[in-house]
Design an enzyme around this catalytic site. Sequence first.
Site, PDB file in Angstrom:
ATOM      1  N   ASP A 113       0.866  -1.185   0.000  1.00  0.00           N
ATOM      2  CA  ASP A 113       0.000   0.000   0.000  1.00  0.00           C
ATOM      3  C   ASP A 113       0.899   1.231   0.000  1.00  0.00           C
ATOM      4  OD1 ASP A 113      -2.356   1.609   0.187  1.00  0.00           O
ATOM      5  OD2 ASP A 113      -2.172   1.709   2.364  1.00  0.00           O
ATOM      6  N   SER A 114       0.287   2.377  -0.160  1.00  0.00           N
ATOM      7  CA  SER A 114       1.044   3.630  -0.070  1.00  0.00           C
ATOM      8  C   SER A 114       1.359   3.992   1.384  1.00  0.00           C
ATOM      9  CB  SER A 114       0.220   4.756  -0.701  1.00  0.00           C
ATOM     10  OG  SER A 114      -1.057   4.798  -0.097  1.00  0.00           O
ATOM     11  N   CYS A 124      -4.463  -1.712  -1.955  1.00  0.00           N
ATOM     12  CA  CYS A 124      -4.657  -0.285  -2.245  1.00  0.00           C
ATOM     13  C   CYS A 124      -5.537  -0.179  -3.479  1.00  0.00           C
ATOM     14  CB  CYS A 124      -3.300   0.372  -2.500  1.00  0.00           C
ATOM     15  SG  CYS A 124      -3.382   2.096  -3.010  1.00  0.00           S
ATOM     16  N   GLU A 139      -3.012   8.082   8.611  1.00  0.00           N
ATOM     17  CA  GLU A 139      -1.539   8.031   8.661  1.00  0.00           C
ATOM     18  C   GLU A 139      -0.994   8.621   9.959  1.00  0.00           C
ATOM     19  OE1 GLU A 139       0.849   6.681   6.473  1.00  0.00           O
ATOM     20  OE2 GLU A 139      -0.915   5.693   5.632  1.00  0.00           O
ATOM     21  N   CYS A 181     -11.217   2.667  -0.347  1.00  0.00           N
ATOM     22  CA  CYS A 181      -9.831   3.012  -0.018  1.00  0.00           C
ATOM     23  C   CYS A 181      -9.504   2.232   1.240  1.00  0.00           C
ATOM     24  CB  CYS A 181      -9.683   4.512   0.222  1.00  0.00           C
ATOM     25  SG  CYS A 181      -8.089   4.993   0.946  1.00  0.00           S
ATOM     26  N   HIS A 219      -7.575   2.702   3.613  1.00  0.00           N
ATOM     27  CA  HIS A 219      -7.408   3.461   4.866  1.00  0.00           C
ATOM     28  C   HIS A 219      -8.739   3.608   5.615  1.00  0.00           C
ATOM     29  CE1 HIS A 219      -3.494   4.601   3.228  1.00  0.00           C
ATOM     30  NE2 HIS A 219      -3.190   5.169   4.377  1.00  0.00           N
TER      31      HIS A 219
HETATM   32  N1  DGL Z   1      -4.919   3.162   0.619  1.00  0.00           N
HETATM   33  C1  DGL Z   1      -5.031   3.697  -0.713  1.00  0.00           C
HETATM   34  C2  DGL Z   1      -6.261   3.136  -1.411  1.00  0.00           C
HETATM   35  O1  DGL Z   1      -6.773   2.091  -1.042  1.00  0.00           O
HETATM   36  C3  DGL Z   1      -5.079   5.196  -0.858  1.00  0.00           C
HETATM   37  C4  DGL Z   1      -4.119   6.013  -0.061  1.00  0.00           C
HETATM   38  C5  DGL Z   1      -3.432   7.052  -0.904  1.00  0.00           C
HETATM   39  O2  DGL Z   1      -4.079   7.974  -1.402  1.00  0.00           O
HETATM   40  O3  DGL Z   1      -2.217   6.896  -1.056  1.00  0.00           O
HETATM   41  O4  DGL Z   1      -6.718   3.707  -2.358  1.00  0.00           O
END
Ligand code: DGL
Length: 270
Positions: free
Chosen positions: A12-13, A75, A154, A186, A188
Amino acid sequence: SSMNNRSIAVIDSGVGGLSVWKEIVSLLPHESIVYLADSANIPYGTKSADTIQQLSSRLVNFLLSQEVKLVVIACNTMTVNALDFLRKMFPMLPIVGTVPVVKTAATVSQSKRIGILSTITTAQSQYQQDLIHAFAPECEVINEGTDELVSFVERGELQGESLTQILEKVLTPFKQAGVDTLALGCTHYPFLRDEIKKIVGKDVHILDSGTAVARQTERILRNNSILSERHEPTYTFYTTSDAATFERIAKQIIGHRMSGLIRHAEHITL
Ligand code: DGL
């Protein structure tokens, strides 16, 4: 064989993919997992498809050097922008993507009015449009993106006044449309579920993709005959940003039942 006991990778990011990681840990307790967060480049949700493809291919190249047997893209943003690209670039590697559970949302909805909350890039993607047309043709779909929520997760800021204020704003279109089901697009966002629920109301179904991705991962491992035979899994964590911060926030958001599994985060440069 030795292939079976290789790790699977979850990428993931940032820390969001841990919402998928924890479902994989639960469903596949014998699998070792390498988690890789490209925290130096977060957010992905406001970047172009081309940039996301370049960044994610670097992540996969690193994981191949770690000899992983499968990659889970935990992600949505990376999946809708780079999954096809990555499968072409790494044809021998099984790759599992994460997308909002549009089909499940359409099925459980009584009113046939559903919502999807994603990042901006994901909400605007053709991939998401295609998912909606394929899996929710009979529904009115409120498809919204925001870039304002990821940073809260985050920071480990899962409640509080400023979060509530942003959520009120972001969730208004769903409330106005009267959706009875909201798919989180997403990884997150599942960490914000309690606060989202307070605003949309307890009667709205909130669905994330974690268990579906874990099940798909199991299916792919089984079909390739590469399920782990080992009983003592190892959990490894890499971040392209600060390791101590990753470890602290990850432990904090994952909850006490699993926080003991998170340790020794390591910084890497790609
Ligand atoms: N966790 C990422 C997703 O599922 C998005 C987070 C980001 O914008 O980097 O899309």
